[in-house]
Scaffold this active site. Sequence first.
Site, short mmCIF file in Angstrom:
data_model
loop_
_atom_site.label_atom_id
_atom_site.label_comp_id
_atom_site.label_asym_id
_atom_site.label_seq_id
_atom_site.Cartn_x
_atom_site.Cartn_y
_atom_site.Cartn_z
N ARG B 306 0.84 -1.21 0.00
CA ARG B 306 0.00 0.00 0.00
C ARG B 306 0.88 1.25 0.00
O ARG B 306 0.52 2.27 -0.61
CB ARG B 306 -1.00 0.00 1.16
CG ARG B 306 -2.03 1.10 1.01
CD ARG B 306 -3.22 0.96 1.94
NE ARG B 306 -4.23 0.02 1.48
CZ ARG B 306 -5.17 0.30 0.56
NH1 ARG B 306 -5.22 1.49 -0.02
NH2 ARG B 306 -6.05 -0.61 0.21
N PHE B 340 -2.77 2.40 6.57
CA PHE B 340 -2.14 1.10 6.26
C PHE B 340 -0.92 1.23 5.35
O PHE B 340 -0.83 0.58 4.31
CB PHE B 340 -3.22 0.21 5.61
CG PHE B 340 -3.00 -1.27 5.73
CD1 PHE B 340 -3.16 -1.93 6.93
CD2 PHE B 340 -2.67 -2.03 4.61
CE1 PHE B 340 -2.99 -3.30 7.03
CE2 PHE B 340 -2.52 -3.41 4.70
CZ PHE B 340 -2.68 -4.05 5.91
N GLU B 709 -10.38 5.62 5.44
CA GLU B 709 -8.96 5.97 5.51
C GLU B 709 -8.53 7.22 4.74
O GLU B 709 -7.67 7.96 5.23
CB GLU B 709 -8.12 4.78 4.99
CG GLU B 709 -8.16 3.58 5.90
CD GLU B 709 -7.59 2.34 5.23
OE1 GLU B 709 -8.22 1.84 4.28
OE2 GLU B 709 -6.51 1.91 5.63
#
Lengths: 497, 766
Positions: B306, B340, B709
């Site tokens: 990510r 993340f 997020e």
Amino acid sequence: MERSIRFRLNETLHEIRLSGERLALDWIRGEAGLKGTKEGCREGDCGACLVLLGGLTGPAGASAPEAGGGMEWYSATACTLALSDLDGRHVITIEGLAQAGLTPVMSAMLDEGASQCGFCSPGFVLALTGFLVSGRHIDPVAAMTAVEGNLCRCTGYGSIRRAAVRLALEFADLPDDLPGRLAELGRRGVLPPSLAALMLAAPPPAARPPSPSTPGAATAATAASAATVIGGGTDYFVRHPDPEPGLQTVLVDQTPAARRIESLQADGADWLELGAAVTTSQFFASAAVQALVPGIERFADEIASPPIRNRATLAGNIANASPIADLTAMLLALDACLVLVGPAGARRLLRLDQFFLAYKKIDLQPGEAIAAIRLPAEPVRFNFEKVARRARLDIASANSALAVRLDGEGRIRQAVCSAGGIAAVPLRLAEVEALLTDALPSVELFREAGRLAAAAGTPQDDVRGSSVYRRRLLERFMWAHAIRLWPQLKLEKALFS
Amino acid sequence: MKHNFDFIQNLLGRTVYIDDLPEPANLLHAAVFTSPSAHGSFAGLDLSAALALDPTVRVLTAADIPGQNQLGTAVLDEPMLAEGVWHFRGQVIALVLAGSRSLARRAAAAIKLVGAADRPAVTDPRVAFARGDLILKPRTQRWGDSAAAFALCHLVVSGRADSAGQEHVYLETQGAIALPDDSGGVRLMSGTQGPSGVQKIVARVLGLPMNLVEVETRRMGGAFGGKEDQASGWAALAALGAFATQRPVKIYLSRRDDMTSTGKRHPYSSDFRIGLDKDGKILAFEADYYQNSGAACDLSPAIIPRTLFHAAGAYHIPNVRVTGYLCRTNLVPFTAFRGFGGPQGFFVIEAALDKAAAALGLDPVELRRRNLLREGDVSHYGMPHEGVLATETFERCLARAGYPERRAAIQEYNRTNPASKRGLAVMPVCFGISFTKMMMNQGGALIHVYNDGSVGVSTGATEMGQGVSRKLALIVARALGVSQTAVRVESTRTTTVANTMPTAASTGADINGMAAQLAATEIRQRLLAFAAASLQLDPASLTLRDGQLFADPEPAAGPLLSFAALVAKAYEGRVDLSAHAFFATPGLHYDLATERGCPFAYHVYGCALLTVTVDTLRGRYQFDDAIMVHDTGVSIDPLVDLGQIEGAFAQGLGWAALEDLRFDDKGRLLADTLSTYKLPDGHFMPRLDVEMLQRPNPKAVANSKAVGEPPLMYGIAGWFAIADALRAARPGLELAYDLPMTCEKVLGLLTGDLVPAGPSGGEAGR
């Protein structure tokens, strides 16, 4: 040693026997089974266990001495509250507020989306409700200040702010007197009316024996035993989150006499004397303190958080002997003296800076207790500087206070300067004081003060800052003192050119 | 109903978390004994003092584990209870059970190690990399030819960027209750984002088949990624206790134990190199990300990609080479935290642009504008960008903030204030939605319509405050044509919906919402078919809405039946009123060998502009305004989405400026309580102004977009806004890209006490 305590929890009277000290939080969640009071940190830093605490301002059983029925209400964190301190008090938890369903405080938070995971929500509801009960000024800024002891990790505070602003505007017209205000809050559903009525009534009389006439003596007498003396508990229980079973405590005498702030002549001087149980909130709100130290109240929000200020005593802050204690730094600059009382009633007077012997070592003999704090009665010009990683509810990286008295020509007749976080004990900066005394304020003078302050002490490296940083802060605090105390000189321009 | 029942219960203080559940009479409380240093070995334990405290005290160690002593998922490298050696400070060595929590904690404190010896510890990922201590082999994504492109650049700058970790500070700490079950297995209430993950680990530790382990999650008091994989160990410890004693066991960590022993956001140390043409268009970008993975693998292999996927931020870069290293150190195994790995990647590209703007003498806002992604741009992993809203959100944000005037006002303020400087930064975001691990993009739902017309919905989604229950209820209510009050979202249980994925990667509502919609639609069609048959009407003419059955096109005729009456008849007519449905995100593919593919269902866009005032006398700052324009798709519940945007931003801002997660060189966490670890409070936060850009998104349920997020990245603007103010105070100031920008660093940079370390990054002109 078993003892009884009596108190009211929401609308129910309790009389319980205690064989050792415990946290109020554990009893509320445990025996009382009220799980709406949450444990988030167990050190007074998150506000998830916030409760409202009511007690008499006057002597128990006496007729109401003033408007307000003699009751006062404030917020406190149950995780730093001794269970035995509930004796003679009234505690309100979320269950007490929620018995009839959503209140306007809850509805405002609901409408604004101010509850996500919900763990912090009861604490915020209580803080805002407590603000409506006892806030001096009902306005949006004060409403947000009231929740500075509450953390929320979900919302980012946008929705909480919108709810707080809404409430402050909706309730801007509340009466100032406690009876009128409680009646109004009961009528408008912020408090269940039955609870509002009880909040004005005296709580059950304390089960503990009445205090003797000499303030502090009771504390001192029992302190001679193995018991632990606790003031507000806001520091003690942070260090002892799981009290040993059977822990014996003596709570600092909290009678009106021990909470007095009064002028007196004694030991050949004029003083403002503060009793051993005077809290931080009380100190900053005191008209007598403000008259002696004009403007001191604007530093209140930099110290801890509202629920901690409501409980933390000045004497506890001193006795704890943290080298970085904010109140101690202020009191040092105010040239405070301590009145110490021994078990047999023997008194001695000690200048505050002489009280600190070494790291966490204080000049307190076995059985001795702090009975009072005295400030010289002549008004001073005062400034306080603190930098912490977070502006609110954080322990300082360093702090400093400066108090000056000027002569007719603007010359500094007397200067007392303190510094915290740069040595094992809270310091007075003697060299700075000597430099400033009899000098006229100038850029050069405070540049030199900065150099002296930066060289003082023996700062350490820790999580709150490096030694280099702390020295630099001390230099900048001297400049800041000058800028704040002599704004007309426009020193910032010269210092930053 | 306007509001979710859950939120009402929260405010009434009636919501039940793990520690609020009624305690069975014979409950044992658990505490843990953990390792005292970052690395060491031991021969055994001296339990005499602990056991002497009380007859109820029981201590379990690795030898008591009937199954495998293993918590690892991607790599089996994390024992639940240390055996002979520990690899980080706070690693659990023994489980202590006792009749009360305080007794268990005191007993744990009374345990002593026998034959303990410290071993050398590594805390710096670059040191681990130099020693070759990588958890898995590095991953590299390439697009174009960055090496060749640098030669063509007008300007090349390089540098280093470091970002610290971040503690989740979910207000409810980790906890679980395990009950022995008469099947021979255990039942658990666990505060986890992934009940199936807990089930798998508990089964493995106890040596049981998964069908003997039942896990239920009602809700969490916050999670933020910290209870994705990391809840499993605590649940498994409780399960071990219950299994060994055949009594219920509760574990609920103290804040200090939680902060010491659980994983956090990964610290990163990165090197970057960026090349631009004379107009400020980015031609090439290279970066090496040294991820401090901690002592065990945990989710690190999913987090590194990510970072790589977001290496280019919201910008189009034609030539890219980025490599991520999973560096093993003797710190707590770092784990998922909202974003993340994305935030760490964003910080590096923003640092590169910041440095490039300074070198070019170009307005940093303008430099960003020139490089924003456009429709059809292909990412450095080969995915064409569709429905790009980078420029639209950027320009709307600037307009909303009154950009050129605001900049001018700041300059005027700075000219007239010697001891106070203001700064501004803009932060565009493009964030990919889907689990980066392809197989995880699946989910199931089970819906029961009870024969009184009320509805129960179960999915794999767990509620942690993000409002997924609210969204599921709205989705199902719309699909069935009933009021939201008729729909109850059940707790998440492994026995109702099995093999679920953790609620993570912002996909909770996307995946579970789609599965729930499919299941609800199935029941709706059965009901309509039944109604058509029994009323002898064309099924196509029937609709369910507002809790009633209507025959269109004559709505004026009024409803034919209430939903409840229809359901009662269908029940009598032996119609199946339950449905299970399954959803797997379509269109995803990725080739790990070439690092090319289409790993995301879609991207979320947005932009934030943030202003700050720095007190240059004391080195303090206060953020003033945050203006955000965020791409929400058609919001299922705007109040929930607004809360997600503001809450994520606050966490990002805390990470960028305030939260000081520091370890000393012995691997000890310096801030391990809330009195030392400071997160944003109400006073810290700036004024917030959020605009939701609601463009339909055909790639997700109800045309919505995932929201959890992406807005966290906006907080990174906090670092650059302070940097902007510092440059106003000290023109030409050289900055180390070292996040967070604490007050101490601010004063150090202003006074010169803090001299940026590391490679200063030369310029290569052409």
